[in-house]
Design a protein around this motif. Structure first.
Motif, PDB file in Angstrom:
ATOM      1  N   SER A  90      -2.489   4.787 -15.149  1.00 37.87           N
ATOM      2  CA  SER A  90      -3.247   4.476 -14.095  1.00 37.87           C
ATOM      3  C   SER A  90      -3.492   5.887 -13.607  1.00 37.87           C
ATOM      4  CB  SER A  90      -2.113   4.021 -12.968  1.00 37.87           C
ATOM      5  OG  SER A  90      -2.765   4.165 -11.655  1.00 37.87           O
ATOM      6  N   SER A  91      -4.658   6.254 -13.269  1.00 36.08           N
ATOM      7  CA  SER A  91      -5.283   7.458 -13.015  1.00 36.08           C
ATOM      8  C   SER A  91      -4.767   7.873 -11.315  1.00 36.08           C
ATOM      9  CB  SER A  91      -6.852   7.688 -12.769  1.00 36.08           C
ATOM     10  OG  SER A  91      -7.226   6.617 -11.758  1.00 36.08           O
ATOM     11  N   ASP A  92      -3.948   7.211 -10.917  1.00 35.32           N
ATOM     12  CA  ASP A  92      -3.398   7.439  -9.596  1.00 35.32           C
ATOM     13  C   ASP A  92      -1.862   7.196  -9.681  1.00 35.32           C
ATOM     14  OD1 ASP A  92      -3.575   4.701  -9.628  1.00 35.32           O
ATOM     15  OD2 ASP A  92      -3.722   4.453  -7.402  1.00 35.32           O
ATOM     16  N   GLU A  93      -1.519   7.448 -10.748  1.00 33.27           N
ATOM     17  CA  GLU A  93       0.084   7.248 -11.114  1.00 33.27           C
ATOM     18  C   GLU A  93       1.016   7.880 -10.035  1.00 33.27           C
ATOM     19  OE1 GLU A  93       3.270   8.032 -14.450  1.00 33.27           O
ATOM     20  OE2 GLU A  93       1.490   8.958 -14.674  1.00 33.27           O
ATOM     21  N   VAL A  94       0.528   9.241  -9.674  1.00 35.38           N
ATOM     22  CA  VAL A  94       1.431   9.859  -8.895  1.00 35.38           C
ATOM     23  C   VAL A  94       1.559   9.260  -7.442  1.00 35.38           C
ATOM     24  CG1 VAL A  94      -0.192  11.236  -7.817  1.00 35.38           C
ATOM     25  CG2 VAL A  94       2.377  12.138  -7.892  1.00 35.38           C
ATOM     26  N   MET A  95       0.640   8.578  -7.220  1.00 35.30           N
ATOM     27  CA  MET A  95       0.490   7.695  -5.932  1.00 35.30           C
ATOM     28  C   MET A  95       1.387   6.339  -5.934  1.00 35.30           C
ATOM     29  SD  MET A  95      -0.531  10.091  -4.004  1.00 35.30           S
ATOM     30  CE  MET A  95      -0.110   9.123  -2.507  1.00 35.30           C
ATOM     31  N   LYS A  96       0.990   5.910  -7.113  1.00 38.61           N
ATOM     32  CA  LYS A  96       1.726   4.620  -7.063  1.00 38.61           C
ATOM     33  C   LYS A  96       3.128   4.884  -7.190  1.00 38.61           C
ATOM     34  CE  LYS A  96      -1.938   1.528  -8.987  1.00 38.61           C
ATOM     35  NZ  LYS A  96      -3.074   2.089  -8.476  1.00 38.61           N
ATOM     36  N   GLY A  97       3.575   5.679  -8.207  1.00 39.67           N
ATOM     37  CA  GLY A  97       4.951   6.430  -8.215  1.00 39.67           C
ATOM     38  C   GLY A  97       5.591   6.422  -6.891  1.00 39.67           C
ATOM     39  N   SER A  98       4.682   7.190  -5.997  1.00 36.24           N
ATOM     40  CA  SER A  98       5.301   7.618  -4.733  1.00 36.24           C
ATOM     41  C   SER A  98       5.672   6.391  -3.802  1.00 36.24           C
ATOM     42  CB  SER A  98       4.310   8.408  -4.110  1.00 36.24           C
ATOM     43  OG  SER A  98       4.222   9.710  -4.680  1.00 36.24           O
ATOM     44  N   LEU A  99       4.679   5.392  -3.861  1.00 34.59           N
ATOM     45  CA  LEU A  99       4.967   4.207  -3.228  1.00 34.59           C
ATOM     46  C   LEU A  99       6.013   3.352  -3.820  1.00 34.59           C
ATOM     47  CD1 LEU A  99       3.603   2.204  -1.268  1.00 34.59           C
ATOM     48  CD2 LEU A  99       2.394   1.008  -3.085  1.00 34.59           C
ATOM     49  N   ALA A 100       6.158   3.334  -5.050  1.00 37.54           N
ATOM     50  CA  ALA A 100       7.422   2.622  -5.701  1.00 37.54           C
ATOM     51  C   ALA A 100       8.544   3.276  -5.214  1.00 37.54           C
ATOM     52  CB  ALA A 100       7.047   2.654  -7.113  1.00 37.54           C
ATOM     53  N   SER A 101       8.715   4.496  -5.427  1.00 37.62           N
ATOM     54  CA  SER A 101       9.839   5.326  -5.058  1.00 37.62           C
ATOM     55  C   SER A 101      10.285   5.112  -3.657  1.00 37.62           C
ATOM     56  CB  SER A 101       9.733   6.654  -5.402  1.00 37.62           C
ATOM     57  OG  SER A 101       9.545   6.894  -6.912  1.00 37.62           O
ATOM     58  N   GLU A 139      19.268   7.780   1.843  1.00 36.38           N
ATOM     59  CA  GLU A 139      18.450   7.960   3.223  1.00 36.38           C
ATOM     60  C   GLU A 139      17.815   9.436   3.203  1.00 36.38           C
ATOM     61  OE1 GLU A 139      21.094   5.311   6.302  1.00 36.38           O
ATOM     62  OE2 GLU A 139      21.785   7.635   6.068  1.00 36.38           O
ATOM     63  N   ALA A 140      18.532  10.389   2.667  1.00 31.54           N
ATOM     64  CA  ALA A 140      17.870  11.768   2.490  1.00 31.54           C
ATOM     65  C   ALA A 140      16.674  11.700   1.622  1.00 31.54           C
ATOM     66  CB  ALA A 140      18.826  12.842   1.926  1.00 31.54           C
ATOM     67  N   MET A 141      16.787  11.023   0.378  1.00 34.89           N
ATOM     68  CA  MET A 141      15.649  10.750  -0.387  1.00 34.89           C
ATOM     69  C   MET A 141      14.444  10.119   0.320  1.00 34.89           C
ATOM     70  SD  MET A 141      14.411  11.908  -3.299  1.00 34.89           S
ATOM     71  CE  MET A 141      13.226  11.470  -4.377  1.00 34.89           C
ATOM     72  N   ALA A 142      14.617   9.203   0.800  1.00 34.35           N
ATOM     73  CA  ALA A 142      13.545   8.328   1.523  1.00 34.35           C
ATOM     74  C   ALA A 142      12.912   8.860   2.356  1.00 34.35           C
ATOM     75  CB  ALA A 142      14.380   6.828   2.289  1.00 34.35           C
ATOM     76  N   GLU A 143      13.885   9.847   3.321  1.00 36.88           N
ATOM     77  CA  GLU A 143      13.076  10.760   4.322  1.00 36.88           C
ATOM     78  C   GLU A 143      12.126  11.646   3.819  1.00 36.88           C
ATOM     79  OE1 GLU A 143      14.376  13.738   8.161  1.00 36.88           O
ATOM     80  OE2 GLU A 143      16.111  12.466   7.078  1.00 36.88           O
ATOM     81  N   TRP A 144      12.798  12.394   2.706  1.00 39.23           N
ATOM     82  CA  TRP A 144      11.929  13.419   1.888  1.00 39.23           C
ATOM     83  C   TRP A 144      10.820  12.557   1.454  1.00 39.23           C
ATOM     84  CZ3 TRP A 144       9.365  14.710  -2.424  1.00 39.23           C
ATOM     85  CH2 TRP A 144       9.287  16.090  -2.259  1.00 39.23           C
ATOM     86  N   LEU A 145      10.883  11.736   0.923  1.00 41.59           N
ATOM     87  CA  LEU A 145       9.547  10.959   0.217  1.00 41.59           C
ATOM     88  C   LEU A 145       8.614  10.582   1.504  1.00 41.59           C
ATOM     89  CD1 LEU A 145      10.934   8.645  -2.489  1.00 41.59           C
ATOM     90  CD2 LEU A 145       9.585  10.269  -2.689  1.00 41.59           C
ATOM     91  N   GLY A 146       9.160  10.123   2.595  1.00 43.03           N
ATOM     92  CA  GLY A 146       8.485   9.565   3.606  1.00 43.03           C
ATOM     93  C   GLY A 146       7.633  10.772   4.312  1.00 43.03           C
ATOM     94  N   ASP A 147       8.288  11.981   4.430  1.00 42.04           N
ATOM     95  CA  ASP A 147       7.883  13.216   4.937  1.00 42.04           C
ATOM     96  C   ASP A 147       6.711  13.812   3.916  1.00 42.04           C
ATOM     97  OD1 ASP A 147       9.262  13.086   6.991  1.00 42.04           O
ATOM     98  OD2 ASP A 147      10.885  14.533   6.487  1.00 42.04           O
TER      99      ASP A 147
END
Length: 169
Positions: A90-101, A139-147
């Motif tokens: 996927s050419s937008d792998e980083v975005m799909k990975g961010s969404l999945a994470s 929770e810390a990882m989810a917050e970091w990813l969300g930010d």
């Protein structure tokens, strides 16, 4: 063994398999994030946390006289390998990975919240303590990813605009 304890043990096995899946998923992502060093470093840190979380869950199961579920662990790893492999094309792998994470972190948060309530209900204070420790890390990882979803998106789009295909990953 009480029915409540049996449920908690099953959920601990599920959580262990979930952490095994997360380890495989994060390991697959980390090697393809050279153009996103901050994201790569945070994933590296969380990968170490994930390994410790799985270890703590395994220890909880052992203290209860139980073991992990090899079938659940294998199934989780297989699913994660498929996810990692499909993202590679996927050419937008980083975005799909961010969404999945981000989504996966919230599933982990829900799982640990359930486990804490179950452990407290049957007086398994050590299991509750371990699950609370894991919950705080998730929770810390989810917050970091969300930010970082918006900045990562903007970085991706600016690289796309510059037409630097290799830099998208």
């Amino acid at each position: 063994m009480s029915e409540a304890r049996e449920w908690m043990v099953q959920w601990l096995r599920d959580a262990h398999a979930m952490e095994e899946q997360a380890e495989t998923m994060l390991s697959g992502q980390i090697n393809r994030l050279d153009s996103y060093p901050e994201l790569r470093e945070r994933i590296r840190v969380h990968l170490d946390e994930t390994r410790q979380q799985a270890k703590r869950l395994r220890q909880c199961l052992e203290q209860l006289g139980e073991d992990t579920s090899a079938m659940k662990d294998f199934s989780g790893k297989l699913t994660a390998m498929g996810q990692a492999f499909s993202g590679f094309f996927s050419s937008d792998e980083v975005m799909k990975g961010s969404l999945a994470s981000y989504t996966f972190e919230h599933m982990e948060i829900a799982s640990y919240t359930i486990l804490i309530a179950a452990a407290e209900a049957i007086g398994e204070n050590e299991v509750a303590r371990v699950c609370l420790q894991n919950l705080r890390e998730e929770e810390a990882m989810a917050e970091w990813l969300g930010d970082h979803l918006a900045p990562t998106t903007k970085m991706f789009l600016s690289r796309d605009e510059a037409d630097s295909g290799a830099a998208k990953r």
